[in-house]
Design a protein around this motif. Sequence first.
Motif, short mmCIF file in Angstrom:
data_model
loop_
_atom_site.label_atom_id
_atom_site.label_comp_id
_atom_site.label_asym_id
_atom_site.label_seq_id
_atom_site.Cartn_x
_atom_site.Cartn_y
_atom_site.Cartn_z
N CYS A 105 0.83 -1.21 0.00
CA CYS A 105 0.00 0.00 0.00
C CYS A 105 0.86 1.26 0.00
N TYR A 106 0.18 2.41 -0.14
CA TYR A 106 0.82 3.72 -0.14
C TYR A 106 0.17 4.59 0.93
N ASP A 107 0.95 5.52 1.48
CA ASP A 107 0.42 6.53 2.40
C ASP A 107 0.10 7.76 1.57
N CYS A 108 -1.19 8.06 1.40
CA CYS A 108 -1.58 9.17 0.51
C CYS A 108 -1.98 10.42 1.27
N GLY A 109 -1.60 10.54 2.53
CA GLY A 109 -1.82 11.77 3.29
C GLY A 109 -3.01 11.72 4.22
N ASP A 110 -4.13 11.17 3.76
CA ASP A 110 -5.30 11.06 4.63
C ASP A 110 -5.63 9.61 4.94
N GLY A 111 -4.77 8.70 4.49
CA GLY A 111 -4.99 7.29 4.75
C GLY A 111 -4.07 6.44 3.88
N PHE A 112 -4.40 5.16 3.79
CA PHE A 112 -3.61 4.22 3.00
C PHE A 112 -4.36 3.85 1.74
N TYR A 113 -3.61 3.69 0.65
CA TYR A 113 -4.19 3.34 -0.65
C TYR A 113 -3.67 1.99 -1.08
N ASN A 114 -4.61 1.10 -1.45
CA ASN A 114 -4.26 -0.21 -1.97
C ASN A 114 -4.44 -0.17 -3.48
N PRO A 115 -3.35 -0.24 -4.27
CA PRO A 115 -3.49 -0.12 -5.73
C PRO A 115 -4.20 -1.31 -6.37
N LYS A 116 -4.24 -2.46 -5.69
CA LYS A 116 -4.95 -3.61 -6.26
C LYS A 116 -6.47 -3.43 -6.21
N THR A 117 -6.96 -2.89 -5.08
CA THR A 117 -8.41 -2.69 -4.93
C THR A 117 -8.84 -1.28 -5.30
N ARG A 118 -7.85 -0.36 -5.40
CA ARG A 118 -8.08 1.07 -5.69
C ARG A 118 -8.97 1.72 -4.63
N VAL A 120 -9.08 3.76 -0.84
CA VAL A 120 -8.37 4.52 0.18
C VAL A 120 -9.12 4.34 1.49
N VAL A 121 -8.39 3.93 2.53
CA VAL A 121 -8.96 3.81 3.87
C VAL A 121 -8.23 4.78 4.78
N ASP A 122 -8.89 5.24 5.84
CA ASP A 122 -8.21 6.15 6.77
C ASP A 122 -7.22 5.35 7.62
N TYR A 123 -6.53 6.05 8.50
CA TYR A 123 -5.49 5.38 9.30
C TYR A 123 -6.06 4.41 10.33
N LYS A 124 -7.37 4.40 10.49
CA LYS A 124 -8.02 3.42 11.37
C LYS A 124 -8.69 2.31 10.55
N ASN A 125 -8.33 2.26 9.25
CA ASN A 125 -8.80 1.23 8.31
C ASN A 125 -10.28 1.34 7.97
N ARG A 126 -10.84 2.57 8.03
CA ARG A 126 -12.23 2.79 7.63
C ARG A 126 -12.25 3.33 6.20
N PHE A 127 -13.21 2.88 5.42
CA PHE A 127 -13.32 3.27 4.01
C PHE A 127 -13.45 4.78 3.86
N LEU A 128 -12.66 5.37 2.95
CA LEU A 128 -12.78 6.78 2.62
C LEU A 128 -13.35 6.97 1.22
#
Length: 157
Positions: A105-118, A120-128
Amino acid sequence: RMEGYGSYALPSGTEYRGALWDGMFHGQGELLFPDGGRYRAVWERGVPTQGKYTFADGLEYDDKKWHYCDGYDRRFYTEICSGFKPPGIPQLTNLDPPKIIPEGCYDCGDGFYNPKTRVVVDYKNRFLRNADDDEHEWIIRTCRKAWDVETEPKPKP
């Protein structure tokens, strides 16, 4: 309609505290964001006429004299406030220590991005949000990624 002084919670988790008139933000008030940032402003019928945004770490945004990370001074805000770390100890983000990025994954500033699923979830793993093609390309090109390889040598048998 809402009038007087009060608070209003939005579905996003953002909260408004301040003056209300005819159901709108009107007068002194502030928006409190879930990440700890806040926007204090004077509102006129729901529109801010003057205001200031303060990030969660205390950095205040000023659109006229914004010198933070402008190309000449690349320090993080915590480095501006507290100074540099000793040589050999890098500071990769404004947060120190930085958040641990999940594998792949990547840290995109407001959470983590998984390029396989496209996603972005926040740092508490909630969908953004789901990333569109432009955001996907930007994240892949510019954001910090989890390590792909181990950096420490394996012990010899």
